[in-house]
Design a protein around this motif. Sequence first.
Motif, PDB file in Angstrom:
ATOM      1  N   LEU A 142      -8.639   1.005   3.294  1.00 26.28           N
ATOM      2  CA  LEU A 142      -8.497   1.915   2.156  1.00 26.28           C
ATOM      3  C   LEU A 142      -9.853   2.324   1.604  1.00 26.28           C
ATOM      4  N   GLN A 143     -10.784   1.376   1.551  1.00 25.36           N
ATOM      5  CA  GLN A 143     -12.098   1.655   0.997  1.00 25.36           C
ATOM      6  C   GLN A 143     -12.880   2.643   1.849  1.00 25.36           C
ATOM      7  N   VAL A 144     -12.738   2.562   3.146  1.00 25.12           N
ATOM      8  CA  VAL A 144     -13.525   3.403   4.045  1.00 25.12           C
ATOM      9  C   VAL A 144     -12.824   4.720   4.370  1.00 25.12           C
ATOM     10  N   LEU A 145     -11.519   4.681   4.642  1.00 22.92           N
ATOM     11  CA  LEU A 145     -10.808   5.870   5.119  1.00 22.92           C
ATOM     12  C   LEU A 145      -9.952   6.557   4.068  1.00 22.92           C
ATOM     13  N   GLY A 146      -9.687   5.889   2.961  1.00 26.45           N
ATOM     14  CA  GLY A 146      -8.799   6.466   1.968  1.00 26.45           C
ATOM     15  C   GLY A 146      -7.361   6.017   2.190  1.00 26.45           C
ATOM     16  N   PRO A 147      -6.427   6.401   1.290  1.00 28.80           N
ATOM     17  CA  PRO A 147      -5.054   5.873   1.327  1.00 28.80           C
ATOM     18  C   PRO A 147      -4.291   6.124   2.621  1.00 28.80           C
ATOM     19  N   LYS A 148      -4.022   7.367   2.963  1.00 24.88           N
ATOM     20  CA  LYS A 148      -3.163   7.638   4.115  1.00 24.88           C
ATOM     21  C   LYS A 148      -3.837   7.325   5.450  1.00 24.88           C
ATOM     22  N   PRO A 149      -5.066   7.811   5.697  1.00 25.50           N
ATOM     23  CA  PRO A 149      -5.730   7.432   6.949  1.00 25.50           C
ATOM     24  C   PRO A 149      -5.958   5.921   7.047  1.00 25.50           C
ATOM     25  N   GLY A 150      -6.292   5.290   5.918  1.00 24.97           N
ATOM     26  CA  GLY A 150      -6.504   3.846   5.924  1.00 24.97           C
ATOM     27  C   GLY A 150      -5.240   3.087   6.270  1.00 24.97           C
ATOM     28  N   LEU A 151      -4.115   3.554   5.733  1.00 27.32           N
ATOM     29  CA  LEU A 151      -2.838   2.920   6.047  1.00 27.32           C
ATOM     30  C   LEU A 151      -2.491   3.099   7.523  1.00 27.32           C
ATOM     31  N   ILE A 163     -10.271   3.555  18.923  1.00 34.68           N
ATOM     32  CA  ILE A 163      -9.980   4.371  17.740  1.00 34.68           C
ATOM     33  C   ILE A 163     -10.727   3.834  16.531  1.00 34.68           C
ATOM     34  N   PHE A 164     -10.729   2.516  16.367  1.00 37.16           N
ATOM     35  CA  PHE A 164     -11.368   1.906  15.199  1.00 37.16           C
ATOM     36  C   PHE A 164     -12.868   2.185  15.169  1.00 37.16           C
ATOM     37  N   VAL A 165     -13.560   1.904  16.272  1.00 40.59           N
ATOM     38  CA  VAL A 165     -15.027   2.024  16.275  1.00 40.59           C
ATOM     39  C   VAL A 165     -15.473   3.478  16.156  1.00 40.59           C
ATOM     40  N   ILE A 166     -14.605   4.425  16.499  1.00 39.79           N
ATOM     41  CA  ILE A 166     -14.954   5.842  16.363  1.00 39.79           C
ATOM     42  C   ILE A 166     -14.526   6.389  15.001  1.00 39.79           C
ATOM     43  N   TRP A 167     -13.305   6.059  14.611  1.00 44.87           N
ATOM     44  CA  TRP A 167     -12.723   6.642  13.394  1.00 44.87           C
ATOM     45  C   TRP A 167     -13.422   6.157  12.127  1.00 44.87           C
ATOM     46  N   PHE A 168     -13.763   4.880  12.058  1.00 45.52           N
ATOM     47  CA  PHE A 168     -14.332   4.332  10.828  1.00 45.52           C
ATOM     48  C   PHE A 168     -15.620   5.046  10.416  1.00 45.52           C
ATOM     49  N   PRO A 169     -16.639   5.108  11.279  1.00 47.79           N
ATOM     50  CA  PRO A 169     -17.874   5.786  10.839  1.00 47.79           C
ATOM     51  C   PRO A 169     -17.725   7.300  10.698  1.00 47.79           C
ATOM     52  N   VAL A 170     -16.879   7.919  11.525  1.00 47.56           N
ATOM     53  CA  VAL A 170     -16.722   9.379  11.471  1.00 47.56           C
ATOM     54  C   VAL A 170     -15.843   9.805  10.293  1.00 47.56           C
ATOM     55  N   GLY A 171     -14.762   9.060  10.053  1.00 53.90           N
ATOM     56  CA  GLY A 171     -13.805   9.456   9.034  1.00 53.90           C
ATOM     57  C   GLY A 171     -14.030   8.848   7.672  1.00 53.90           C
ATOM     58  N   SER A 172     -15.145   8.165   7.471  1.00 54.24           N
ATOM     59  CA  SER A 172     -15.408   7.526   6.170  1.00 54.24           C
ATOM     60  C   SER A 172     -15.423   8.552   5.048  1.00 54.24           C
ATOM     61  N   TYR A 203      -4.735  -6.472  -2.895  1.00 56.84           N
ATOM     62  CA  TYR A 203      -3.663  -6.672  -1.921  1.00 56.84           C
ATOM     63  C   TYR A 203      -3.701  -8.053  -1.254  1.00 56.84           C
ATOM     64  N   GLY A 204      -4.797  -8.790  -1.437  1.00 54.12           N
ATOM     65  CA  GLY A 204      -4.884 -10.121  -0.845  1.00 54.12           C
ATOM     66  C   GLY A 204      -5.038 -10.097   0.657  1.00 54.12           C
ATOM     67  N   GLN A 205      -5.357  -8.950   1.233  1.00 56.32           N
ATOM     68  CA  GLN A 205      -5.535  -8.809   2.680  1.00 56.32           C
ATOM     69  C   GLN A 205      -6.814  -8.011   2.911  1.00 56.32           C
ATOM     70  N   PRO A 206      -7.918  -8.694   3.252  1.00 56.21           N
ATOM     71  CA  PRO A 206      -9.227  -8.035   3.322  1.00 56.21           C
ATOM     72  C   PRO A 206      -9.268  -6.810   4.226  1.00 56.21           C
ATOM     73  N   PHE A 207      -8.626  -6.879   5.391  1.00 58.99           N
ATOM     74  CA  PHE A 207      -8.736  -5.736   6.293  1.00 58.99           C
ATOM     75  C   PHE A 207      -7.990  -4.528   5.741  1.00 58.99           C
ATOM     76  N   ILE A 247       0.834  -1.205   0.000  1.00 59.52           N
ATOM     77  CA  ILE A 247       0.000   0.000   0.000  1.00 59.52           C
ATOM     78  C   ILE A 247       0.871   1.259   0.000  1.00 59.52           C
ATOM     79  N   ALA A 248       1.915   1.218   0.829  1.00 58.91           N
ATOM     80  CA  ALA A 248       2.778   2.395   0.948  1.00 58.91           C
ATOM     81  C   ALA A 248       3.640   2.606  -0.298  1.00 58.91           C
ATOM     82  N   TYR A 249       4.025   1.503  -0.946  1.00 54.07           N
ATOM     83  CA  TYR A 249       4.892   1.593  -2.132  1.00 54.07           C
ATOM     84  C   TYR A 249       4.217   0.848  -3.282  1.00 54.07           C
ATOM     85  N   PRO A 250       3.430   1.555  -4.101  1.00 53.66           N
ATOM     86  CA  PRO A 250       2.656   0.913  -5.178  1.00 53.66           C
ATOM     87  C   PRO A 250       3.508   0.091  -6.142  1.00 53.66           C
TER      88      PRO A 250
END
Length: 468
Positions: free
Chosen positions: A245-254, A131-140, A236-240, A63-66
Amino acid sequence: MAELCSSMPTAGGLYYAASVLAPEGWGPLASWIVGWSNFFGFATGPCSVNYALASMLVTCGAIAYPGYTPQTWHTYLTLLALLVIQGFITMQSTKFIGWVNKVQKFALCHYKEVDLNSQVGTVANVVIILIFVIWFPVGSINSPKTNRSSEIWTTFENGTDWPIGWATIMGFLTTIWTMSGYDAPFHLSEECSNANIAGPRAIIMTSLSGLVGGWAIILVIAYTVKDITEVVAGPYGQPFGSLCLQVLGPKPGLAMFALNIIAQFFVGQGCTITATRVIFAYSRDGAIPGSRYWSRVSKSTHTPVWATWGVLTISALLGLLMFASPVAIGAVFSIGAIGQYTAFTFPVALKLFFDGKSKRFRPGPWHLGRFSKPLGAIAVGWWCVIVPALCFPAVKGSDLTLLTMNWTCLIYGGSMLLAMIYYAVSARKWFKGPRINVEHTNIVEGVESGSVEGKVPVVGTLRDEKRE
């Protein structure tokens, strides 16, 4: 399990309980079955957890190095590095382990030489979940940020060739694998005080925290995920990782993905520590080939160093299955789940079906009272349903090939068959059952001394065992 831990706290755990609760004369065989099943469950634990962690780390790099293309051998080398790091931590003193690992925190074992409130692993995991349960719905980054409840509770996607009801049962593999370490406090009871209260309390707290935290995480994922297919079969072969990336975008998701990597490391560390205690307990009874080495305790750290590296060597060898196929390495996850749940359920079944007249079980300070038998029956019934489900392949008919076949039944069944052949040919002549760490006065007297089926002399705790 909690009431068994309260009644007979020892590092042998369920392995010891099975010997106590078995009908007269059958104790050694019962403990042998439970011991080896639990051995396979815990021996595969460090491999499965750290394989998942290694995959997450490699995905993080992609993810960090395409321009980076992950290879299987990259994942394997990362797995080896993780095993070595956790090995060096596990071989340290109990004081250090208690400070760094979350398992002891949940156990509330009240180590005399360590303040458990400062444990790094516990704080890290709790903070990351919050952090996860708050950030995911708020930062989507999606619009709307969350899915409608009508879609969440009425839409089902069956990814197998089986009916939706059975496919749902098969889907419990993830939950069972994640929530399969209930007996960790049982195996750590020789390293803590007030174990007959602290141990069962730890088991209950671990399961409840998993229920509450896990339920919150699943709800957040269900309400924020937008494309399940893309998450499961993402590039990426890694669901999480794909989900972040799908919910938070590239940098926040990483960043969120990296936090979960930290949490996963502490989980792997806890699995490694508990696995070494299981190997130690079985080895001091001579139940495992090479027991004279695996039962040794370091003079300086008072921990089973040989058992630590023995477990990690097994994990390294099992990790080679990733070069065969994803299904092959996936069998390690199922083996761990079946092995541990079989070990969990066997003593409960013995208590349920064979303790009526003998009254070999005597409740400890923590017990279920009149609910013991009904809950035991539910546990045994659940085992009868879930074990076959974990052995089913996802596809059938022409789609079922050597690569899509679920090999769990063959690998676990074959391993247990070898263990039983070993018992029939050799071990039945010399294996008398587990030793104990305290005098278990709940056992009926008058049976041959030297076995837990009778009243046996006191032996030392893990810290008092013969040092190297």
